[in-house]
Motif scaffolding. Structure first.
Motif, short mmCIF file in Angstrom:
data_model
loop_
_atom_site.label_atom_id
_atom_site.label_comp_id
_atom_site.label_asym_id
_atom_site.label_seq_id
_atom_site.Cartn_x
_atom_site.Cartn_y
_atom_site.Cartn_z
N LEU A 123 0.84 -1.20 0.00
CA LEU A 123 0.00 0.00 0.00
C LEU A 123 0.88 1.25 0.00
CD1 LEU A 123 -3.12 0.40 0.26
CD2 LEU A 123 -2.73 0.84 2.69
N LEU A 181 -0.84 7.61 0.53
CA LEU A 181 -1.49 8.48 -0.45
C LEU A 181 -1.40 9.95 -0.07
CD1 LEU A 181 -4.64 6.34 -1.29
CD2 LEU A 181 -2.49 6.51 -2.54
N SER A 225 -3.43 16.24 1.72
CA SER A 225 -3.90 15.91 0.38
C SER A 225 -3.89 14.41 0.05
CB SER A 225 -3.07 16.66 -0.68
OG SER A 225 -3.64 16.51 -1.97
N PRO A 226 -4.82 13.61 0.63
CA PRO A 226 -5.89 14.06 1.50
C PRO A 226 -5.40 14.32 2.92
CG PRO A 226 -6.02 11.71 1.18
CD PRO A 226 -4.92 12.18 0.29
N GLN A 272 -0.30 -0.21 9.55
CA GLN A 272 -1.51 0.57 9.76
C GLN A 272 -2.69 -0.39 9.77
OE1 GLN A 272 -2.23 3.67 6.84
NE2 GLN A 272 -4.19 4.24 7.74
N ALA A 273 -3.36 -0.48 10.94
CA ALA A 273 -4.47 -1.43 11.07
C ALA A 273 -5.81 -0.79 10.77
CB ALA A 273 -4.47 -2.01 12.48
N ASN A 280 -8.09 2.76 9.26
CA ASN A 280 -8.02 3.86 8.31
C ASN A 280 -7.68 5.18 8.98
OD1 ASN A 280 -8.73 2.19 6.21
ND2 ASN A 280 -10.93 2.51 6.55
N THR A 299 -10.15 11.56 8.93
CA THR A 299 -10.21 12.74 8.08
C THR A 299 -11.16 13.79 8.63
OG1 THR A 299 -11.98 11.76 6.76
CG2 THR A 299 -9.74 11.39 6.01
N TYR A 318 -7.65 4.52 -5.07
CA TYR A 318 -6.81 5.17 -4.06
C TYR A 318 -7.65 5.56 -2.85
CZ TYR A 318 -3.76 5.39 -8.10
OH TYR A 318 -3.01 5.07 -9.20
N GLY A 352 -7.10 4.47 0.26
CA GLY A 352 -6.34 4.49 1.50
C GLY A 352 -6.99 3.63 2.57
N ASN A 353 -7.93 2.79 2.14
CA ASN A 353 -8.66 1.96 3.11
C ASN A 353 -7.83 0.72 3.39
OD1 ASN A 353 -10.44 0.27 4.45
ND2 ASN A 353 -12.22 1.11 3.38
N VAL A 354 -7.24 0.67 4.54
CA VAL A 354 -6.36 -0.47 4.86
C VAL A 354 -7.18 -1.70 5.23
CG1 VAL A 354 -4.43 0.98 5.56
CG2 VAL A 354 -6.11 0.27 7.27
N GLU A 355 -8.44 -1.49 5.55
CA GLU A 355 -9.29 -2.61 5.97
C GLU A 355 -9.95 -3.28 4.78
OE1 GLU A 355 -11.85 -0.87 9.03
OE2 GLU A 355 -10.16 0.36 9.63
N ARG A 359 -9.41 -3.03 0.55
CA ARG A 359 -8.66 -2.35 -0.52
C ARG A 359 -9.38 -2.38 -1.87
NH1 ARG A 359 -2.37 -3.58 0.97
NH2 ARG A 359 -2.66 -3.41 3.21
N GLN A 379 -7.39 10.50 -4.21
CA GLN A 379 -7.44 10.18 -2.78
C GLN A 379 -8.11 11.31 -2.01
OE1 GLN A 379 -4.74 10.28 -4.83
NE2 GLN A 379 -2.83 10.74 -3.75
N THR A 380 -7.98 12.56 -2.47
CA THR A 380 -8.65 13.68 -1.82
C THR A 380 -10.11 13.74 -2.22
OG1 THR A 380 -6.57 14.90 -1.88
CG2 THR A 380 -8.54 16.17 -1.42
N HIS A 419 -12.78 12.31 0.05
CA HIS A 419 -13.14 13.07 1.26
C HIS A 419 -13.33 14.53 0.89
CE1 HIS A 419 -11.63 9.47 3.20
NE2 HIS A 419 -10.53 9.59 2.51
N TYR A 425 -2.64 9.75 -10.08
CA TYR A 425 -3.60 10.06 -9.03
C TYR A 425 -4.75 10.96 -9.49
CZ TYR A 425 -0.14 8.18 -5.75
OH TYR A 425 0.77 7.37 -5.10
#
Lengths: 365, 641
Positions: free
Chosen positions: A75, A78, A97-98, A110-111, A113, A116, B207, B209-212, B214, B263-264, B267, B622
């Motif tokens: 991963l 980002l 960003s984000p 990283q477990a 998320n 934000t 993208y 960024g969700n680690v739980e 993907r 990725q932005t 959100h 991106y």
């Protein structure tokens, strides 16, 4: 015989019970040999990713680039990582960003998320108890006056922002001292002092805008004074703040203190010296970076820079184990940065290529 | 590469020794070539200049010139969906292509480049694209190439109107009108357009960024709105057959959100904005009554950019331009032109100090000449010297040659070669930005060698134009902003770009059905060979510079129907100096149109599909790009008087 066997059984199981409760047999989730190292935060290219973590094992000399990626199944980070902070077996990464707060364990796994909600352009952070205080520039900041900047009060356990404390003036570096939160304001010539109980804010005027703190052994603060484009000042250097009286005790001038972000000054382990990044012109009138040394005992800066002519100097830290200086350079935002290691005498040791735009590092053990 | 350069130079000198005992070429081929040759070609033998046809311009009239270039040329345009696009001609940066309108270089003097999406196709009748250095003709900045925006002289007698309305996916709207009025002596041409796009297309966002979890998610683009509008007003007066005054004022207002990355976007809260307003005025007097032809021009340009509605932090310039030129064709085989051009520039940038820069003056002196030998060999020479206040600019010569190797009634085979030096003076931002401006910058300094072969064949139902070019370009003192202590523009590297370009344009008939077909391919390795930074990357393909680019276009006309299909291939390219790459991709577009006549008035209805195969791709890492989109349009040509 029966009674003997009963007593023996009871004794046997009792001993077994106590031995299984021995904590020394619990496996350590973060073994030191895996965690120990210098973790370099590479910011990347704002808005275009490229952030990464480089791990430098200073005992073996082995550098691992893209460490976060390898620890998280490929991963990418980002967000562009502005700052990293280690607290209670967690490392908090301030992402832009984000905009988000990313929490990783000491192995940089990283477990969950990133958070934000109510986080807009986070800069740095500091923890106190169950809270992490995060300096934020807000959405669409007014880069001339910064009226909408704030501190986010982040509950570490619930992973939520409980409150936004309005703090105009562009808070940057943060520190806790004497039960108070101090915020260096990058767009106002003052340091804000926030009472952690009442959240009332007072100000200490400074001769220039400020950026970062280093706390000494007495709990007082050195704060960097910088000349910025938005709020220029002739005076740059360090100011010393008495955190008992909340008064600016004195100012130690130093020309051209760096306006970089995250780690422009640091102290050695015994706090006998402070190292500050400056910029200066070389013999050919090319601008480059240098490291000035402040003697804490004599309260003076050395007349000559300890290290000079470092192109693209962005940050500095000290290895708490051996006292070596770690300098981070990055001339472009898409190319490799460098980690340069020097002895406390200023003698060059080695350099390594790291990720794009290295800004700072933390040491974990 | 040394051999390439030596060969090019030798080529220029051996032309004249070749035997000249071949048949004269039929007038039709000669005539055709001359009538389609722009003035620029007259003095640039051997230069590769391509004219974007009016048909191609019309097929992309709703967008900026970037859409035309992406669809019909093998030039890489780095862009996102939200209004930012930059041209990378022969591996150079956006600052290295000059965009010219009349006697004005449209490139921003503060930033150095022209935003390709802000040059509307609709307002212009033709675009000439020159590959390779042309600073001797076009001045500063024309290192990778140049674009010339053309307006055709109609000398309307009567009143005519053209109008176009189109609606497309994601709330795309285009309204344009052109009004031609005149009496054959006076002419007024008014061109207006309005373009809006909400750009809220859906896409698969990987993208998260969700680690739980993907898994890519369905997402919709926010904050990528575009709103552009412009007016180009011409007033032309023909004093006599050989004397005229032509004036044009181009007002342009371009606004767009700064598209958030993927990725932005997940959100999304708000987007920042970029607002550009430009006034470009050019007026020209031409007197061809005497053998010594005279041309004089006057111009004014106002550029202003405001970021995120912050009117305090404006970035803009004002400039006055004047030009005088004399030219004469002494004989049919020899002629020259010489001139001077003066610019007075006043920057209006919040970050500049008046004590350092309050104005700047530029003076160009130039000379060009052509020589034809036995109607077979053409040689050209161009010389230019620019003077800039407090700045030294190199002398800029170029030499060119074309030789008709084989010439007969229906076939023409030409060899071409060209050596051009080039330069770019650093932008105002590079030299004067706050405390970071670097007044010690040297100009970028390039040399371009070009060899080409061009084959033309024409017969009753078949015409083809095939070109193969090889080039080698070396640019020294390449400027980039880097952090050497503070962020500052510096001369940091030397870049070598070389390549092979194949271009073909073929018109033929299948029975009675005319078909136009073109196929282009570029191979372009570009590398930095020197870099001042310790960690500078040398020897790798430059970032966002694909080695391979190709495109193809087909148009079939049957009765009142017209079908067009075009496709492009963009090769893999790296997006950072660590060698990470973006995948190559293929894009295809198609359209169907029909002419309709109602009471002697012409209408044209069209339906088009862009990204026909719904390709999922990233042009810029991106940043999401739209999938398949649709558009319907209605155009009309009305003769009012």
């Amino acid at each position: 015989m029966k009674k003997f066997l009963s007593y023996f059984s009871i004794l046997f199981f009792t001993l077994t019970l106590f031995s299984s409760c021995d904590k020394n047999n619990d496996p350590d989730p973060y073994p030191s040999e895996q965690v120990k190292g210098c973790y370099i935060v590479n910011y990347g290219n704002y808005g275009s990713g490229g952030a990464s973590i480089s791990k430098y094992d200073y005992t073996t000399g082995i550098l691992t680039n893209s460490y976060y990626k390898s620890q998280n199944g490929g991963l990418d980070l980002l967000s562009n990582i502005q700052y990293a902070y280690s607290y209670n077996d967690q490392v908090f990464l301030m992402g832009n960003s984000p905009d988000q707060v990313i929490t990783v364990d000491p192995l940089f796994v990283q477990a969950k998320n990133g958070v934000t909600d109510q986080i807009a352009k986070p800069r740095t952070c500091v923890a106190s108890g169950d809270y992490l205080y995060i300096s934020c520039l807000g959405t669409s900041p007014d880069w001339s006056a910064m009226p909408n900047t704030y501190l986010a009060k982040y509950n570490i356990k619930t992973r939520t922002v409980e409150k936004k404390i309005s703090l105009p003036g562009g808070p940057e570096g943060l520190e806790i001292a004497n039960g108070k939160l101090y915020a260096a304001l990058n767009y106002k010539k003052a340091v804000a002092v926030i009472n952690l109980s009442t959240e009332a804010i007072t100000y200490i005027e400074t001769p220039a805008v400020t950026s970062y703190f280093v706390k000494d052994k007495t709990g007082n603060l050195y704060v960097s004074l910088v000349n910025s484009y938005a709020t220029p000042s002739q005076t740059t250097g360090l100011s010393y703040i008495n955190t008992t009286t909340d008064k600016l005790a004195t100012t130690y001038p130093l020309a051209s203190v760096s306006t970089e972000y995250a780690s422009i000054m640091t102290a050695n382990s015994d706090f006998s010296k402070l190292y500050v990044i400056t910029s200066q012109y070389d013999a050919n009138w090319n601008l480059s970076g240098a490291v000035s040394v402040f003697d804490v005992a004599t309260k003076t800066f050395a007349t000559q820079s300890l290290i000079s002519s470092i192109s693209g100097l962005k940050g500095i830290t000290v290895n708490p184990k051996d006292g070596n200086l770690y300098l981070f350079t990055g001339e472009s935002v898409t190319g490799a940065g460098l980690l340069k290691i020097y002895k406390p005498t200023g003698e060059f040791v080695k350099q390594e290529s790291v990720g794009a735009s290295p800004a700072m590092a933390i040491f974990l053990d | 590469m040394k051999k390439f350069r030596v060969f090019t130079v030798l080529f220029l000198f051996i032309y004249a020794t070749l035997p000249a005992q071949m048949k004269m070429t039929k007038d039709t081929i000669l005539l055709e070539e001359v009538t389609t040759t722009a003035i620029a070609k007259k003095y640039q033998a051997g230069a590769k200049i391509e004219t974007i046809s009016p048909t191609q311009l019309q097929l992309s009239q709703e967008g900026g010139i970037d859409q035309v270039l992406m669809r019909f040329t093998p030039i890489y345009i780095k862009s996102n969906a939200g209004g930012l696009s930059s041209i990378h001609l022969r591996g150079t940066s956006a600052n290295h292509t000059s965009v010219n309108f009349g006697g004005i270089n449209v490139n921003s003097l503060t930033l150095g480049s022209a935003e390709m999406s802000a040059v509307p196709s609709y307002l212009f009748d033709g675009v000439d694209l020159q590959y390779g250095s042309s600073s001797a003709i076009n001045g500063s900045g024309a290192i990778g190439g140049s674009l010339t925006l053309g307006l055709q002289s109609n000398w309307t007698d009567g009143v005519k109107m053209k109008a176009t309305v189109s609606q497309g996916s994601f709330d795309e709207q285009f309204y344009g009108t052109k009004i031609f009025a005149g009496n054959g002596r006076w002419e007024s041409v008014s061109r207006l357009y309005y373009f809006y796009k909400a750009n809220n297309f859906s896409f698969k966002n990987p993208y998260t960024g969700n680690v739980e979890d993907r898994t890519p998610v369905n997402d919709r683009q926010h904050g990528a709105n575009i709103e552009n509008m412009g007016l180009l007003q011409e007033l032309n007066y023909r004093i006599g057959n050989d004397e005229q005054i032509k004036s044009a004022i181009w007002l342009e207002h371009d606004w767009h959100h700064v598209q958030p990355n993927m990725q932005t976007n997940l959100h999304y809260t708000s987007a920042e904005e970029l607002d550009n307003r430009n006034i470009r005025f050019w007026s020209e007097y031409q007197n061809n009554k005497h053998p010594l032809k005279l041309r004089g021009g006057l111009g004014y340009v106002h550029d202003m950019q405001v970021y995120n509605k912050d009117k305090v932090q404006k970035i803009g310039t004002d400039r006055m331009i004047s030009e005088l030129e004399a030219s004469q064709d002494i004989t049919n085989s020899f002629g020259f032109k010489a001139g001077v051009k003066y610019q007075y520039i006043v920057p209006q940038v919040y970050a500049y100090s008046d004590s350092i820069i309050d104005s700047e003056q530029h003076l160009d002196a130039y000379f060009s000449s052509f020589l034809r030998i036995r109607n077979r060999l053409k040689l050209t020479i161009n010389l230019r010297q620019m003077l800039v206040t407090n700045f030294s600019v190199p002398f800029t010569p170029s030499l060119g040659a074309e030789y008709r190797l084989h010439s007969e009634e229906r076939n023409l085979l030409k060899l071409t070669s060209n050596i051009s030096s080039s330069y770019r003076i650093p932008t105002f931002n590079d030299r004067y930005w706050g405390t970071q401006g670097n007044p010690n910058l040297k100009p970028e300094d390039g040399i371009n060698y070009e060899l080409g072969i061009n084959y033309l064949h024409t017969s009753d139902n078949f015409k083809t134009d095939l070109r193969l070019n090889a080039f080698y370009m070396d640019v020294k003192n390449w400027i980039e902003w880097r952090n050497f202590g503070v962020w500052q523009a510096q001369n940091v590297k030397e870049v070598r770009s070389k390549g092979i370009e194949f271009q073909s344009n073929t018109d033929f008939k299948l029975g009675e059905i005319p078909i136009q077909f073109c196929l282009n391919y570029n191979y372009n390795p570009v590398k930095a060979v020197k870099d001042v930074s310790e960690s500078g990357v040398v020897g790798n393909q430059l970032v966002y510079t694909p080695k391979h680019m190709a495109n193809s276009w087909l148009m079939v006309t049957y009765s009142r129907w017209q079908l067009n299909i075009d496709g492009s291939y963009t090769g893999a390219r790296s997006y950072d100096d660590f060698g990470n790459q973006l995948n190559s991709y293929l894009l295809a577009n198609c359209g169907l149109s029909r002419k309709i006549q109602i009471k002697k008035q012409q209408f044209n209805g069209a339906f088009s599909v862009n990204n026909l195969f719904n390709t999922n791709y990233e042009n810029e890492k991106y940043y999401a790009m739209p999938g398949r989109t649709f558009r319907i349009s209605l155009s009309m040509n009305l003769n009012i008087q």
